[in-house]
Design a protein around this motif. Structure first.
Motif, PDB file in Angstrom:
ATOM      1  N   GLU A 174       4.699  16.971  13.154  1.00 56.70           N
ATOM      2  CA  GLU A 174       5.264  17.811  14.211  1.00 56.70           C
ATOM      3  C   GLU A 174       5.233  19.259  13.737  1.00 56.70           C
ATOM      4  N   VAL A 175       4.787  20.162  14.594  1.00 59.61           N
ATOM      5  CA  VAL A 175       4.689  21.581  14.249  1.00 59.61           C
ATOM      6  C   VAL A 175       5.974  22.283  14.681  1.00 59.61           C
ATOM      7  N   LYS A 176       6.555  23.048  13.729  1.00 60.31           N
ATOM      8  CA  LYS A 176       7.806  23.750  14.006  1.00 60.31           C
ATOM      9  C   LYS A 176       7.642  25.241  13.732  1.00 60.31           C
ATOM     10  N   GLU A 184       0.841  -1.197   0.000  1.00 57.96           N
ATOM     11  CA  GLU A 184       0.000   0.000   0.000  1.00 57.96           C
ATOM     12  C   GLU A 184       0.876   1.247   0.000  1.00 57.96           C
ATOM     13  N   VAL A 185       0.333   2.341  -0.513  1.00 52.82           N
ATOM     14  CA  VAL A 185       1.013   3.624  -0.438  1.00 52.82           C
ATOM     15  C   VAL A 185       1.146   3.995   1.041  1.00 52.82           C
ATOM     16  N   GLN A 186       2.277   4.587   1.410  1.00 50.21           N
ATOM     17  CA  GLN A 186       2.540   4.987   2.789  1.00 50.21           C
ATOM     18  C   GLN A 186       3.119   6.398   2.815  1.00 50.21           C
ATOM     19  N   ALA A 187       3.077   7.023   3.974  1.00 48.39           N
ATOM     20  CA  ALA A 187       3.670   8.351   4.141  1.00 48.39           C
ATOM     21  C   ALA A 187       4.335   8.431   5.505  1.00 48.39           C
ATOM     22  N   ASP A 188       5.404   9.224   5.578  1.00 50.47           N
ATOM     23  CA  ASP A 188       6.108   9.411   6.847  1.00 50.47           C
ATOM     24  C   ASP A 188       6.853  10.742   6.834  1.00 50.47           C
ATOM     25  N   GLY A 189       7.530  11.024   7.937  1.00 48.79           N
ATOM     26  CA  GLY A 189       8.368  12.220   8.047  1.00 48.79           C
ATOM     27  C   GLY A 189       7.600  13.534   8.014  1.00 48.79           C
ATOM     28  N   ALA A 190       6.362  13.544   8.461  1.00 51.63           N
ATOM     29  CA  ALA A 190       5.528  14.747   8.348  1.00 51.63           C
ATOM     30  C   ALA A 190       5.901  15.818   9.364  1.00 51.63           C
ATOM     31  N   TRP A 191       5.949  17.053   8.897  1.00 56.94           N
ATOM     32  CA  TRP A 191       6.137  18.196   9.774  1.00 56.94           C
ATOM     33  C   TRP A 191       5.492  19.420   9.139  1.00 56.94           C
ATOM     34  N   ALA A 250       3.045  25.674   6.023  1.00 55.02           N
ATOM     35  CA  ALA A 250       3.306  24.653   5.004  1.00 55.02           C
ATOM     36  C   ALA A 250       3.549  23.298   5.664  1.00 55.02           C
ATOM     37  N   ALA A 251       3.069  22.252   4.995  1.00 52.32           N
ATOM     38  CA  ALA A 251       3.262  20.876   5.469  1.00 52.32           C
ATOM     39  C   ALA A 251       4.178  20.145   4.509  1.00 52.32           C
ATOM     40  N   TYR A 252       5.025  19.297   5.073  1.00 52.12           N
ATOM     41  CA  TYR A 252       6.001  18.515   4.312  1.00 52.12           C
ATOM     42  C   TYR A 252       5.963  17.067   4.793  1.00 52.12           C
ATOM     43  N   PHE A 253       6.281  16.127   3.909  1.00 52.43           N
ATOM     44  CA  PHE A 253       6.283  14.695   4.239  1.00 52.43           C
ATOM     45  C   PHE A 253       6.839  13.928   3.058  1.00 52.43           C
ATOM     46  N   ASN A 254       6.984  12.628   3.214  1.00 55.53           N
ATOM     47  CA  ASN A 254       7.411  11.729   2.141  1.00 55.53           C
ATOM     48  C   ASN A 254       6.283  10.754   1.856  1.00 55.53           C
ATOM     49  N   ILE A 255       6.031  10.491   0.573  1.00 54.80           N
ATOM     50  CA  ILE A 255       5.051   9.478   0.183  1.00 54.80           C
ATOM     51  C   ILE A 255       5.808   8.353  -0.512  1.00 54.80           C
ATOM     52  N   HIS A 256       5.583   7.134  -0.057  1.00 59.12           N
ATOM     53  CA  HIS A 256       6.216   5.950  -0.633  1.00 59.12           C
ATOM     54  C   HIS A 256       5.157   5.205  -1.435  1.00 59.12           C
ATOM     55  N   GLY A 257       5.362   5.137  -2.760  1.00 63.61           N
ATOM     56  CA  GLY A 257       4.402   4.486  -3.634  1.00 63.61           C
ATOM     57  C   GLY A 257       4.261   3.008  -3.325  1.00 63.61           C
ATOM     58  N   GLY A 258       3.074   2.500  -3.533  1.00 65.66           N
ATOM     59  CA  GLY A 258       2.785   1.090  -3.302  1.00 65.66           C
ATOM     60  C   GLY A 258       3.096   0.250  -4.531  1.00 65.66           C
ATOM     61  N   SER A 259       2.441  -0.891  -4.628  1.00 71.31           N
ATOM     62  CA  SER A 259       2.653  -1.809  -5.751  1.00 71.31           C
ATOM     63  C   SER A 259       2.123  -1.244  -7.063  1.00 71.31           C
ATOM     64  N   GLU A 260       1.145  -0.357  -6.974  1.00 71.47           N
ATOM     65  CA  GLU A 260       0.571   0.271  -8.157  1.00 71.47           C
ATOM     66  C   GLU A 260       0.637   1.782  -8.005  1.00 71.47           C
ATOM     67  N   GLY A 261       0.814   2.475  -9.129  1.00 76.25           N
ATOM     68  CA  GLY A 261       0.861   3.927  -9.102  1.00 76.25           C
ATOM     69  C   GLY A 261      -0.490   4.527  -8.743  1.00 76.25           C
ATOM     70  N   THR A 262      -0.458   5.729  -8.226  1.00 74.85           N
ATOM     71  CA  THR A 262      -1.668   6.471  -7.896  1.00 74.85           C
ATOM     72  C   THR A 262      -1.316   7.949  -7.976  1.00 74.85           C
ATOM     73  N   ALA A 263      -2.173   8.803  -7.486  1.00 74.20           N
ATOM     74  CA  ALA A 263      -1.898  10.238  -7.420  1.00 74.20           C
ATOM     75  C   ALA A 263      -2.461  10.785  -6.117  1.00 74.20           C
ATOM     76  N   LEU A 264      -1.726  11.701  -5.517  1.00 74.07           N
ATOM     77  CA  LEU A 264      -2.228  12.417  -4.344  1.00 74.07           C
ATOM     78  C   LEU A 264      -3.167  13.499  -4.849  1.00 74.07           C
ATOM     79  N   LEU A 265      -4.409  13.475  -4.366  1.00 73.64           N
ATOM     80  CA  LEU A 265      -5.404  14.446  -4.811  1.00 73.64           C
ATOM     81  C   LEU A 265      -5.598  15.588  -3.830  1.00 73.64           C
TER      82      LEU A 265
END
Length: 142
Positions: free
Chosen positions: A134-136, A21-28, A40-55
Motif C-alpha cells: 500500500e502506498v502512503k 517456505e519463507v513468506q512476507a507480509d505487511g508491505a507498505w 521507502a518500502a517496509y514489510f515483514n519477512i517470516h523465515g521458513g524451515s531453513e535460513g536464507t538471505a534477502l538479496l
C-alpha cells in the motif's frame, strides 16, 4: 482400529515434516516528501524451515531499489546500504522506519498515495516472494 490409528499417526508425522517456505507480509511504501527523492518500502519477512538471505527487492514502480539500514552511532543516525539481509529459519525480520528498509529510487509519477504497487523479494536460495504494498503519503499513519 489399530491400522486406522497407525495411519493417522503416520499422516500427522508426515504433515509435520513439510518444509515451510519463507513468506512476507505487511508491505507498505512511503512516498518521498520532495518529488524526485527516493521513497521507502517496509514489510515483514517470516523465515521458513531453513535460513536464507534477502538479496534484492524490485518493483516496476521504481527504476532502482536498494536494501538499507538506519543505525544509531553516538548521537547521530546513519544510513548505509546492505549487500543482503540474513533471514534465519523460523524468525521474523522487520523492515520498518528507523531500521532496515528498501530505498526506492525514481518512483514513477503515476504512483500516488492510496494505490498499491507490487514488490518482488529475491532470496539466496533462489526463491522469490511477491507481495503488494500500500502506498502512503508522508505523515500518513503507518
Amino acid at each position: 482400529m489399530r491400522r486406522g490409528l497407525a495411519a493417522l499417526i503416520v499422516a500427522a508425522t508426515l504433515a509435520g515434516c513439510q518444509q515451510r517456505e519463507v513468506q512476507a507480509d505487511g508491505a507498505w511504501v512511503r512516498l518521498p516528501a520532495v518529488s524526485g527523492r527516493p521513497g521507502a518500502a517496509y514489510f515483514n519477512i517470516h523465515g521458513g524451515s531453513e535460513g536464507t538471505a534477502l538479496l534484492a527487492v524490485s518493483t516496476p514502480a521504481a527504476i532502482r531499489a536498494e536494501l538499507h539500514e538506519m543505525k544509531h552511532q553516538g548521537d547521530m543516525m546513519t544510513m548505509s546500504p546492505l549487500k543482503d539481509v540474513a533471514i534465519p529459519a523460523g524468525t521474523t525480520v522487520k523492515f520498518e522506519p528507523g531500521g532496515k528498509h528498501v530505498m526506492l529510487y525514481e518512483i514513477s509519477p503515476s504512483v500516488r498515495a492510496g494505490t498499491r504497487i507490487p514488490l518482488r523479494l529475491a532470496f539466496a536460495d533462489g526463491k522469490t516472494v511477491e507481495l503488494t504494498a500500500e502506498v502512503k503519503a508522508v505523515g500518513q499513519a503507518e
